[in-house]
Design a protein around this motif. Sequence first.
Motif, PDB file in Angstrom:
ATOM      1  N   ALA A  99       0.831  -1.208   0.000  1.00  0.00           N
ATOM      2  CA  ALA A  99       0.000   0.000   0.000  1.00  0.00           C
ATOM      3  C   ALA A  99       0.864   1.256   0.000  1.00  0.00           C
ATOM      4  O   ALA A  99       0.523   2.260  -0.644  1.00  0.00           O
ATOM      5  N   PHE A 100       1.994   1.218   0.728  1.00  0.00           N
ATOM      6  CA  PHE A 100       2.880   2.389   0.760  1.00  0.00           C
ATOM      7  C   PHE A 100       3.437   2.702  -0.634  1.00  0.00           C
ATOM      8  O   PHE A 100       3.456   3.862  -1.057  1.00  0.00           O
ATOM      9  N   THR A 101       3.876   1.661  -1.346  1.00  0.00           N
ATOM     10  CA  THR A 101       4.425   1.868  -2.690  1.00  0.00           C
ATOM     11  C   THR A 101       3.376   2.453  -3.620  1.00  0.00           C
ATOM     12  O   THR A 101       3.650   3.401  -4.366  1.00  0.00           O
ATOM     13  N   MET A 102       2.171   1.895  -3.577  1.00  0.00           N
ATOM     14  CA  MET A 102       1.110   2.371  -4.451  1.00  0.00           C
ATOM     15  C   MET A 102       0.753   3.822  -4.146  1.00  0.00           C
ATOM     16  O   MET A 102       0.636   4.654  -5.058  1.00  0.00           O
ATOM     17  N   LEU A 103       0.587   4.158  -2.858  1.00  0.00           N
ATOM     18  CA  LEU A 103       0.204   5.513  -2.487  1.00  0.00           C
ATOM     19  C   LEU A 103       1.303   6.509  -2.822  1.00  0.00           C
ATOM     20  O   LEU A 103       1.026   7.608  -3.323  1.00  0.00           O
ATOM     21  N   ALA A 104       2.562   6.147  -2.567  1.00  0.00           N
ATOM     22  CA  ALA A 104       3.677   7.043  -2.868  1.00  0.00           C
ATOM     23  C   ALA A 104       3.751   7.319  -4.367  1.00  0.00           C
ATOM     24  O   ALA A 104       3.936   8.478  -4.791  1.00  0.00           O
ATOM     25  N   PHE A 105       3.596   6.285  -5.181  1.00  0.00           N
ATOM     26  CA  PHE A 105       3.646   6.470  -6.633  1.00  0.00           C
ATOM     27  C   PHE A 105       2.477   7.315  -7.113  1.00  0.00           C
ATOM     28  O   PHE A 105       2.622   8.140  -8.027  1.00  0.00           O
ATOM     29  N   ILE A 162       0.910   9.670  -5.381  1.00  0.00           N
ATOM     30  CA  ILE A 162       1.144  11.061  -4.967  1.00  0.00           C
ATOM     31  C   ILE A 162       2.120  11.744  -5.912  1.00  0.00           C
ATOM     32  O   ILE A 162       1.909  12.885  -6.361  1.00  0.00           O
ATOM     33  N   ILE A 163       3.213  11.054  -6.238  1.00  0.00           N
ATOM     34  CA  ILE A 163       4.196  11.630  -7.162  1.00  0.00           C
ATOM     35  C   ILE A 163       3.577  11.842  -8.539  1.00  0.00           C
ATOM     36  O   ILE A 163       3.776  12.890  -9.175  1.00  0.00           O
ATOM     37  N   SER A 164       2.802  10.872  -9.006  1.00  0.00           N
ATOM     38  CA  SER A 164       2.164  10.991 -10.317  1.00  0.00           C
ATOM     39  C   SER A 164       1.152  12.129 -10.347  1.00  0.00           C
ATOM     40  O   SER A 164       1.047  12.851 -11.344  1.00  0.00           O
ATOM     41  N   LEU A 165       0.403  12.296  -9.245  1.00  0.00           N
ATOM     42  CA  LEU A 165      -0.552  13.399  -9.173  1.00  0.00           C
ATOM     43  C   LEU A 165       0.160  14.740  -9.239  1.00  0.00           C
ATOM     44  O   LEU A 165      -0.294  15.671  -9.924  1.00  0.00           O
ATOM     45  N   SER A 166       1.292  14.871  -8.551  1.00  0.00           N
ATOM     46  CA  SER A 166       2.037  16.129  -8.546  1.00  0.00           C
ATOM     47  C   SER A 166       2.618  16.442  -9.919  1.00  0.00           C
ATOM     48  O   SER A 166       2.650  17.606 -10.336  1.00  0.00           O
ATOM     49  N   LEU A 167       3.066  15.418 -10.635  1.00  0.00           N
ATOM     50  CA  LEU A 167       3.732  15.643 -11.920  1.00  0.00           C
ATOM     51  C   LEU A 167       2.765  15.709 -13.094  1.00  0.00           C
ATOM     52  O   LEU A 167       2.956  16.520 -14.010  1.00  0.00           O
TER      53      LEU A 167
END
Length: 376
Positions: free
Chosen positions: A313-319, A321-326
């Motif tokens: 879940a951490f990997t999915m959420l982190a990715f 968040i980064i994708s949303l920002s970019l």
Amino acid sequence: MLPFYKKYWRTAFDIALIVLTVYLIMFAFSYVYRIATPIFFAFVIFICIEPLAKLLNKWGIKKSIASGISVITFTLVILGAFSGAAVLIKNQGEALIDKFPTYQRVFAEQVGNLTAELETQLDRLPSDMNLSEEAENLIAGATANVQSWAKGFLTWLIGSVSSFSSFLFNFVLGIILAYFLSIEIKTWKQTASEKTPRTFKTAFFFLRDNVFRGIGSYLKAQLKMITITFVVILIALILLRVENAFVIAVVAAIFDVLPLLGVSTLFIPWIIYLFIVGKVSLAIWLSALLLVVIVTRQILEPKITGDSLGVSAFTMLAFMIISLSLFGVAGVILSPILVILLKSLYDQGYFHRWIRPPAGEYDAPAKEQDNELSHP
């Protein structure tokens, strides 16, 4: 430093190429999504309408008529459900926002009373220190931040359902495109089978077998879990006569979608608030509801979701968040697919072939060591 660069430059170059490829895919998808949003709507709508269209076609109805019936049914159901939900979210969300200042004032007053009572019991406090005022100021600042965040979230939610024109335009075009796609799907499949190069076919079959099927099953399972959570919370809040129950259940369902967060993110602060302001009975009932939701999810999730996708879940959420920002919304849509794809590529050994490890950093496999010993 020079020996370090000499040893790792090939590995770093290979990893950089993979990262660059992922970035370019995300960038291209976000650009295409912006200029062709109705087409993505069309594919989603097509997936929803095609089962009914196929069934009607098997019953002897002409495919164009069957697709039309399926499209009309889908449109009526979606527009009816969306319109009703939008009205409820807008009305109850605005009512909840209007009550936030009252909730903040009651909370601050109650904390002030508690600290004042505590202050009378502590004779050792310095005479120039007013604990109740300090606590009120602290609570006022904290609740103001929470109120601002909650208002912002609800305003975004209301704005999302209120800005209907853009969604309606894309939705109508998506329905039209999905209708024609449903009629012409056999032609498109035949053309793709005959004209697609073998390399792209291999890549497509890999994605279909290792990524799309898993994600489809996972999304169906999560939709079932979210629906169960929403229904349980909505019925319980209605029975408890909680105001604005529908919008609270919607917010809880949204939190339930997000990895690592869940409904506890909403319920725990709410329960603490109720205990502080003296609504102990409701707080206890909400605690029991939270426990029921968590236990129900823990029991049903393994049975509904089946095998896990294998991504934390951490990997999915982190990715995400980064994708949303970019890349915005398009990044959030594509990020789960890319994460599962990268996981599948790793599991099947592609990364071991694409990334050259630095010499001497890893032990040779046992088979190679045996060969070296047998052939010195």
